[in-house]
Design an enzyme around this catalytic site. Structure first.
Site, short mmCIF file in Angstrom:
data_model
loop_
_atom_site.label_atom_id
_atom_site.label_comp_id
_atom_site.label_asym_id
_atom_site.label_seq_id
_atom_site.Cartn_x
_atom_site.Cartn_y
_atom_site.Cartn_z
N LYS A 127 0.19 4.24 -0.32
CA LYS A 127 -0.44 5.47 0.21
C LYS A 127 -0.14 6.63 -0.76
O LYS A 127 -0.14 6.41 -1.97
CB LYS A 127 0.04 5.75 1.63
CG LYS A 127 -0.13 4.51 2.53
CD LYS A 127 0.08 4.75 3.98
CE LYS A 127 -0.14 3.45 4.74
NZ LYS A 127 -0.07 3.61 6.18
N SER A 185 3.23 -2.07 10.29
CA SER A 185 4.68 -2.18 10.49
C SER A 185 5.25 -3.56 10.14
O SER A 185 6.15 -4.06 10.81
CB SER A 185 5.05 -1.79 11.93
OG SER A 185 4.66 -0.44 12.19
N GLU A 189 -6.88 5.18 7.61
CA GLU A 189 -6.60 6.59 7.30
C GLU A 189 -7.80 7.24 6.59
O GLU A 189 -8.07 8.41 6.76
CB GLU A 189 -5.31 6.69 6.47
CG GLU A 189 -4.09 6.42 7.34
CD GLU A 189 -2.90 5.84 6.62
OE1 GLU A 189 -2.83 5.89 5.39
OE2 GLU A 189 -2.01 5.30 7.32
N HIS A 191 -9.61 1.72 4.62
CA HIS A 191 -8.35 1.87 5.35
C HIS A 191 -8.56 2.83 6.51
O HIS A 191 -9.32 3.80 6.40
CB HIS A 191 -7.25 2.39 4.40
CG HIS A 191 -5.90 2.32 5.05
ND1 HIS A 191 -5.47 3.27 5.94
CD2 HIS A 191 -4.91 1.40 4.93
CE1 HIS A 191 -4.24 2.93 6.36
NE2 HIS A 191 -3.89 1.80 5.76
N ASN A 202 0.88 -1.17 0.00
CA ASN A 202 0.00 0.00 0.00
C ASN A 202 0.92 1.22 0.00
O ASN A 202 1.46 1.57 1.04
CB ASN A 202 -0.90 -0.03 1.25
CG ASN A 202 -1.69 1.26 1.42
OD1 ASN A 202 -1.78 2.06 0.49
ND2 ASN A 202 -2.24 1.44 2.61
N GLU A 224 -5.72 -4.45 10.52
CA GLU A 224 -4.66 -3.46 10.75
C GLU A 224 -4.95 -2.68 12.03
O GLU A 224 -5.72 -1.71 12.01
CB GLU A 224 -4.60 -2.48 9.58
CG GLU A 224 -4.27 -3.14 8.25
CD GLU A 224 -3.65 -2.15 7.28
OE1 GLU A 224 -2.58 -2.45 6.76
OE2 GLU A 224 -4.23 -1.08 7.06
N GLY A 242 2.46 2.36 10.72
CA GLY A 242 3.45 3.42 10.54
C GLY A 242 4.14 3.82 11.83
O GLY A 242 4.80 4.85 11.90
P1 PGA Z 1 2.71 0.35 7.59
O1 PGA Z 1 1.27 0.62 6.97
O2 PGA Z 1 3.21 -0.95 7.03
O3 PGA Z 1 3.56 1.52 7.15
O4 PGA Z 1 2.56 0.29 9.07
C1 PGA Z 1 0.34 -0.41 6.78
C2 PGA Z 1 -0.92 0.13 6.18
O5 PGA Z 1 -1.38 1.21 6.59
O6 PGA Z 1 -1.53 -0.50 5.28
#
Ligand code: PGA
Length: 253
Positions: A11, A216, A99, A97, A9, A170, A176
């Site tokens: 982003k 992560s 976010e 997601h 992903n 998640e 992140g």
């Molecule tokens: P990350 O993000 O691997 O940077 O923690 C995962 C995601 O938001 O899909």
């Protein structure tokens, strides 16, 4: 037997030149990847055609988008519809997601509307994201919270269509942050999700649903996470931006 799906992903990262360089480098490494692992990159809208041209042909690397509207057309300034993405040729679409839920007003209801619209397209499959905040985990309500996200997302979806939904668990506190859920915490929640899908449909359906862990994930922790019984892959943010790290995760198991 469920296949593994490792999806990057990106982003809101990478311009055209960077996406193209990534695609060329990944192409050179595809022979290292096991036939048993499905691989995907979910990129910003403007980089989808670059990736589809470079990688999409052989369908060895699936290409996905990260959001879409549930209406096909209309006065929705700034939005992209599912027919538009179909025209571009995407294979996957991330929905819900955290976010998008946190910053862009995505709700359980819009997630359900989007899922139902995607499932009308035979050739686009959804990745549905669910997961709890730190506050919810600390209050001990994480299982019921994630179960309620699953119930709302799968509302009015047939058993046949339900099998096409990949669920990405998640935990928001692990996205992140460098703070991965332990493999046991991730396994426990993926099992709760599978059980909920079984309650809603049947064991036969829940046995087929791919459930990913995200938050992560990196080459160093991927093997342990992917070895857990109910974890069938990963949704990878930060570590999907570098080919070396992404391939490290794709070859971890
Ligand atoms: P990350 O993000 O691997 O940077 O923690 C995962 C995601 O938001 O899909």
């Amino acid at each position: 037997m469920r296949r593994l799906l490792i999806a990057g992903n990106w982003k809101m990262h990478k311009n055209k030149a960077e996406a193209s360089a990534f695609a060329q480098e990944l192409k050179g490494k595809i022979s290292q990847l096991s036939e048993n692992v499905d691989i995907a990159i979910c990129a910003p809208f403007t980089q989808l055609d670059t990736l589809i041209e470079a990688l999409g042909d052989e369908k060895r690397v699936l290409i996905g988008a990260q959001n879409a509207h549930y209406e096909d057309a209309g006065a929705f300034t700034g939005e992209i519809s599912i027919p538009m993405l179909k025209e571009v040729g995407v294979d996957l679409l991330i929905i819900g997601h955290s976010e998008r839920r946190q910053y862009f007003g995505e709700t359980d209801e819009t997630v359900n509307l989007k899922l139902k619209r995607i499932l009308k397209e035979e050739d686009i499959n959804p990745i549905l994201c669910v997961g709890e905040s730190l506050e919810i985990r600390e209050s001990g309500e994480e299982n019921s919270f994630v179960e309620s996200q699953i119930v709302a997302a799968f509302k009015d979806i047939s058993a046949e269509d339900a099998k096409r939904i990949t669920v990405a668990y998640e935990p928001i506190w692990a996205i992140g942050t460098g703070k991965t859920a332990s493999s046991q915490q991730a396994q426990d929640m993926c099992k709760v999700i599978r059980q909920k899908i079984s309650d809603l449909y049947s064991d036969a359906v829940s046995d087929e649903v791919i459930i990913q862990y995200g938050g992560s994930v990196k080459p160093a922790n991927a093997k342990e996470l992917l070895s857990m019984e109910d974890i069938d892959g990963a949704l990878v943010g930060g570590a999907s931006l570098k080919v070396e790290d992404f391939v490290g995760i794709c070859t971890a198991k």
